[in-house]
Write a protein that holds these residues in place. Structure first.
Motif, PDB file in Angstrom:
ATOM      1  N   LEU A 257       0.914  -1.129  -0.044  1.00 49.10           N
ATOM      2  CA  LEU A 257      -0.024   0.138  -0.097  1.00 49.10           C
ATOM      3  C   LEU A 257       1.012   1.294  -0.094  1.00 49.10           C
ATOM      4  CD1 LEU A 257      -3.013   1.502   0.350  1.00 49.10           C
ATOM      5  CD2 LEU A 257      -2.400   1.367   2.843  1.00 49.10           C
ATOM      6  N   PHE A 258       0.581   1.977  -0.879  1.00 49.15           N
ATOM      7  CA  PHE A 258       1.264   3.454  -0.944  1.00 49.15           C
ATOM      8  C   PHE A 258       0.122   4.607  -0.718  1.00 49.15           C
ATOM      9  CE2 PHE A 258       2.769   7.235  -3.178  1.00 49.15           C
ATOM     10  CZ  PHE A 258       4.067   7.529  -2.260  1.00 49.15           C
ATOM     11  N   LEU A 259       0.434   5.603   0.094  1.00 47.09           N
ATOM     12  CA  LEU A 259      -0.506   6.779   0.284  1.00 47.09           C
ATOM     13  C   LEU A 259       0.270   7.871   0.145  1.00 47.09           C
ATOM     14  CD1 LEU A 259      -2.584   5.448   3.493  1.00 47.09           C
ATOM     15  CD2 LEU A 259      -3.139   5.308   1.227  1.00 47.09           C
ATOM     16  N   LYS A 260      -0.468   9.085  -0.388  1.00 47.22           N
ATOM     17  CA  LYS A 260       0.319  10.289  -0.751  1.00 47.22           C
ATOM     18  C   LYS A 260      -0.874  11.283  -0.514  1.00 47.22           C
ATOM     19  CE  LYS A 260       3.141  13.374  -1.816  1.00 47.22           C
ATOM     20  NZ  LYS A 260       4.411  13.769  -0.929  1.00 47.22           N
ATOM     21  N   PHE A 267       4.096   4.072   3.015  1.00 47.29           N
ATOM     22  CA  PHE A 267       4.242   2.969   2.367  1.00 47.29           C
ATOM     23  C   PHE A 267       4.404   1.707   3.222  1.00 47.29           C
ATOM     24  CE2 PHE A 267       7.182  -0.654   0.776  1.00 47.29           C
ATOM     25  CZ  PHE A 267       6.344  -0.959  -0.220  1.00 47.29           C
ATOM     26  N   ASN A 268       3.360   0.685   3.034  1.00 47.71           N
ATOM     27  CA  ASN A 268       3.080  -0.036   3.904  1.00 47.71           C
ATOM     28  C   ASN A 268       3.483  -1.460   3.174  1.00 47.71           C
ATOM     29  OD1 ASN A 268       2.187  -2.227   5.922  1.00 47.71           O
ATOM     30  ND2 ASN A 268       0.908  -0.690   6.938  1.00 47.71           N
ATOM     31  N   SER A 269       4.191  -2.659   3.657  1.00 45.10           N
ATOM     32  CA  SER A 269       4.415  -3.701   2.936  1.00 45.10           C
ATOM     33  C   SER A 269       4.084  -4.878   4.042  1.00 45.10           C
ATOM     34  CB  SER A 269       5.689  -3.960   2.203  1.00 45.10           C
ATOM     35  OG  SER A 269       5.896  -5.266   1.686  1.00 45.10           O
ATOM     36  N   THR A 270       3.337  -5.709   3.838  1.00 49.26           N
ATOM     37  CA  THR A 270       3.156  -6.815   4.681  1.00 49.26           C
ATOM     38  C   THR A 270       3.099  -8.027   3.917  1.00 49.26           C
ATOM     39  OG1 THR A 270       1.874  -5.454   6.462  1.00 49.26           O
ATOM     40  CG2 THR A 270       1.683  -7.633   6.776  1.00 49.26           C
ATOM     41  N   THR A 271       3.577  -9.283   4.375  1.00 45.58           N
ATOM     42  CA  THR A 271       3.515 -10.730   3.664  1.00 45.58           C
ATOM     43  C   THR A 271       3.102 -11.537   4.771  1.00 45.58           C
ATOM     44  OG1 THR A 271       5.338 -10.033   2.260  1.00 45.58           O
ATOM     45  CG2 THR A 271       4.877 -12.279   2.559  1.00 45.58           C
ATOM     46  N   TYR A 272       2.168 -12.455   4.245  1.00 43.13           N
ATOM     47  CA  TYR A 272       1.446 -13.477   5.147  1.00 43.13           C
ATOM     48  C   TYR A 272       2.038 -14.727   4.669  1.00 43.13           C
ATOM     49  CZ  TYR A 272      -1.588 -10.342   7.589  1.00 43.13           C
ATOM     50  OH  TYR A 272      -2.092  -9.049   8.006  1.00 43.13           O
ATOM     51  N   GLY A 290       5.654  -7.115   8.586  1.00 35.62           N
ATOM     52  CA  GLY A 290       5.614  -5.819   7.615  1.00 35.62           C
ATOM     53  C   GLY A 290       6.123  -4.941   8.145  1.00 35.62           C
ATOM     54  N   TYR A 291       6.324  -3.951   7.434  1.00 41.45           N
ATOM     55  CA  TYR A 291       7.134  -2.586   7.854  1.00 41.45           C
ATOM     56  C   TYR A 291       6.322  -1.504   7.077  1.00 41.45           C
ATOM     57  CZ  TYR A 291      10.992  -0.414   9.966  1.00 41.45           C
ATOM     58  OH  TYR A 291      11.853   0.373  10.849  1.00 41.45           O
ATOM     59  N   ARG A 292       6.380  -0.338   8.013  1.00 39.09           N
ATOM     60  CA  ARG A 292       5.605   0.829   7.450  1.00 39.09           C
ATOM     61  C   ARG A 292       6.843   2.092   7.442  1.00 39.09           C
ATOM     62  NH1 ARG A 292       1.297   0.969  10.329  1.00 39.09           N
ATOM     63  NH2 ARG A 292       2.113   2.000  12.052  1.00 39.09           N
ATOM     64  N   ILE A 307       5.764  -4.393  12.010  1.00 36.93           N
ATOM     65  CA  ILE A 307       4.328  -4.988  11.995  1.00 36.93           C
ATOM     66  C   ILE A 307       4.152  -6.549  12.034  1.00 36.93           C
ATOM     67  CG2 ILE A 307       1.849  -5.073  11.166  1.00 36.93           C
ATOM     68  CD1 ILE A 307       2.845  -2.424   9.423  1.00 36.93           C
ATOM     69  N   THR A 308       3.682  -7.212  13.094  1.00 42.91           N
ATOM     70  CA  THR A 308       3.621  -8.506  13.138  1.00 42.91           C
ATOM     71  C   THR A 308       2.065  -9.101  13.174  1.00 42.91           C
ATOM     72  OG1 THR A 308       3.963  -8.782  15.412  1.00 42.91           O
ATOM     73  CG2 THR A 308       6.062  -9.117  14.281  1.00 42.91           C
ATOM     74  N   ALA A 309       1.780  -9.950  12.544  1.00 43.00           N
ATOM     75  CA  ALA A 309       0.319 -10.266  12.591  1.00 43.00           C
ATOM     76  C   ALA A 309       0.183 -11.992  12.600  1.00 43.00           C
ATOM     77  CB  ALA A 309      -0.454  -9.643  11.323  1.00 43.00           C
TER      78      ALA A 309
END
Length: 377
Positions: A257-260, A267-272, A290-292, A307-309
Motif C-alpha cells: 500500500l502506498f498513500l500520498k 508505504f506499507n508492505s506486509t507478507t503473510y 511487515g514494515y511501514r 508489524i507482526t500479525a
C-alpha cells in the motif's frame, strides 16, 4: 488570548487535516477504506461468495502519558463495512455489480478530536476474457463526515494558580464551534487476475477526497479571513496484493500500500505465510510480518513501525490480530510500544452459482485461440 486560541486551534486543525487520514496496519482487511473499487472484490479463496462483513479496531499511543489529564489518551479507530456482489441479473452475463456501506470513527488527543464518517460505494466489474478470471473494476464512493472537538480538557493561563492548573477556574475564553460536517467523494479502479491454481493478483489506484472538502471549525469566528480556511488534501492510493501457491498447499500472500496526501506519505508492505494446506473443516492460520515507512515535509522517508500479525481462518470467518512496534523517533516516549489492531471478516454465499450459468441468454462459443484449453463444441 482569544487571538492566540484561534491561532493555536487553526494550527492544530491544519496539522491534522493536512496530514494523513486515519490508517490501519491491516489495510488488506479494510478494503472499502482504501479504494471504493474494492466493493465486491473479495480476497483470494472467497471470490465465489456474495456478501462480506468487516470489522476493524485500532488502539495506539496508550503508553504516552497525557500532560494535561491523569489518564493516558490513546488514539482509537474503529470501522465497520459490508458489501455485496450482484451478479444474478441477466444483462450482466459474467460481469457483476458491487454495492457497499461503511462507517468509521477516529478519536485522538486530549481534546477528543473525532472524525466520524459514513460512506456508500458502488462498483462495476467488467469481465476481460472468456475464462472469466480477469476483471477491470471501476468504483465510486459518496461519504458524509462530521468532525468534533471537546474543550473540557483544554487549559489556559487564567487557570494557573501559581503552582498548578485548576480546571475548575473560569477560562475567560470564547470557544469556536465544536463540530462541523461535510460531504466527501472518492473514486478508484482495480484490476483482478484470479486464475485457478496459479499466481493470483489484485492491484488498484484510487483518489480520495476528490472534492477537497473545507474544514470549518473556525469559519464562524474567522468570517471571511481566508487564512483560517483549510481544505482536506486529496489522498492518492496505490495498492496491490498477490496469492503465490507453493508446493504441498503452502501459500505466500504479499500486500502493498502506498498513500500520498499533500506532504505526507506512507508505504506499507506486509507478507503473510500459510504453512499448511487449507482445510475447510479445520482452523487454518497465517503468519504475517511487515514494515511501514512514512514521509512528511521534513523527511521524504522515515522508519515508522515493524508489524507482526497472526491470521486465523475457519470456513468463511477470518480473524486477524496485529501489533505495531514503534521504530520512529517517537520511540523514546513510547518505549517502542506502538499499537494493536484486530479485524474480523465474515463471508456469506447467498445464491447458487449454478443459476448464474442458467440465466445467460445464449451459450458463448470459445474463440479459436482457446481450443487448446477447452473442448471444441
Amino acid at each position: 488570548m482569544r487571538k492566540n486560541l484561534l491561532l493555536i486551534l487553526s494550527l492544530i486543525i491544519s496539522v491534522k487535516v493536512h496530514g494523513q487520514d486515519f490508517h490501519f496496519s491491516q489495510f488488506n482487511n479494510s478494503p472499502l477504506n482504501i479504494n471504493p473499487a474494492l466493493t465486491g472484490i473479495y480476497d483470494f479463496g472467497h471470490w465465489g461468495n456474495d456478501m462480506r462483513f468487516v470489522g476493524n479496531y485500532r488502539d495506539q499511543w496508550r503508553s504516552i502519558p497525557s500532560a494535561y489529564i491523569s489518564t493516558p489518551t490513546p488514539f482509537k479507530t474503529n470501522s465497520f463495512s459490508t458489501d455485496m456482489k450482484i451478479r444474478s441479473i441477466r444483462f450482466l452475463d459474467k460481469d457483476f455489480i458491487g454495492v457497499g456501506a461503511s462507517f468509521y470513527n477516529d478519536k485522538s488527543g486530549d481534546l477528543d478530536f473525532k472524525t466520524q464518517q459514513v460512506n456508500f460505494s458502488l462498483s462495476y466489474s467488467k469481465r476481460l476474457n472468456y475464462h472469466g478470471d480477469k476483471y477491470l473494476t471501476l468504483g465510486v464512493m459518496e461519504g458524509y463526515s462530521k468532525r468534533s472537538i471537546d474543550y473540557t480538557n483544554a487549559i489556559f493561563d487564567n487557570q494557573w494558580t501559581g503552582t498548578q492548573f485548576d480546571p475548575s477556574k473560569a477560562t475567560g475564553e470564547s470557544f469556536p464551534g465544536k463540530s462541523y460536517s461535510y460531504a466527501d467523494f472518492s473514486a478508484g479502479a482495480v484490476y483482478s487476475y484470479i486464475p485457478v491454481k496459479k499466481i493470483n493478483f489484485i492491484g488498484g489506484f484510487a483518489i480520495m477526497h476528490l472534492n477537497r472538502p473545507h474544514q470549518n471549525f473556525l469559519a464562524e469566528k474567522a468570517g471571511s479571513n481566508q487564512s483560517f480556511r483549510v481544505v482536506l488534501y486529496q489522498t492518492f492510493v496505490a495498492h496491490a496484493n498477490a496469492r503465490i501457491p507453493l508446493k504441498d498447499g503452502k501459500l505466500i500472500l504479499p500486500y502493498f500500500l502506498f498513500l500520498k496526501q499533500g506532504p505526507a506519505s506512507e508505504f506499507n508492505s506486509t507478507t503473510y505465510f500459510q504453512l499448511q494446506p487449507a482445510n475447510k473443516d479445520k482452523l487454518n492460520y497465517q503468519f504475517g510480518i511487515g514494515y511501514r515507512i512514512v514521509g512528511n515535509f521534513q523527511k521524504t522517508a522515515a522508519s515508522d513501525a515493524l508489524i507482526t500479525a497472526l491470521k486465523l481462518i475457519y470456513n468463511n470467518f477470518n480473524f486477524t490480530f496485529s501489533y505495531d512496534a514503534n521504530t520512529s523517533s517517537l520511540k523514546t516516549a513510547t518505549k517502542s510500544i506502538g499499537g494493536f489492531e484486530i479485524s474480523l471478516i465474515y463471508y456469506e454465499k447467498l445464491f447458487n452459482p449454478k443459476k448464474y450459468r442458467d440465466i445467460k441468454a445464449r451459450p458463448e462459443c470459445p474463440r479459436y485461440d482457446e481450443f487448446r484449453d477447452f473442448p471444441v463444441w
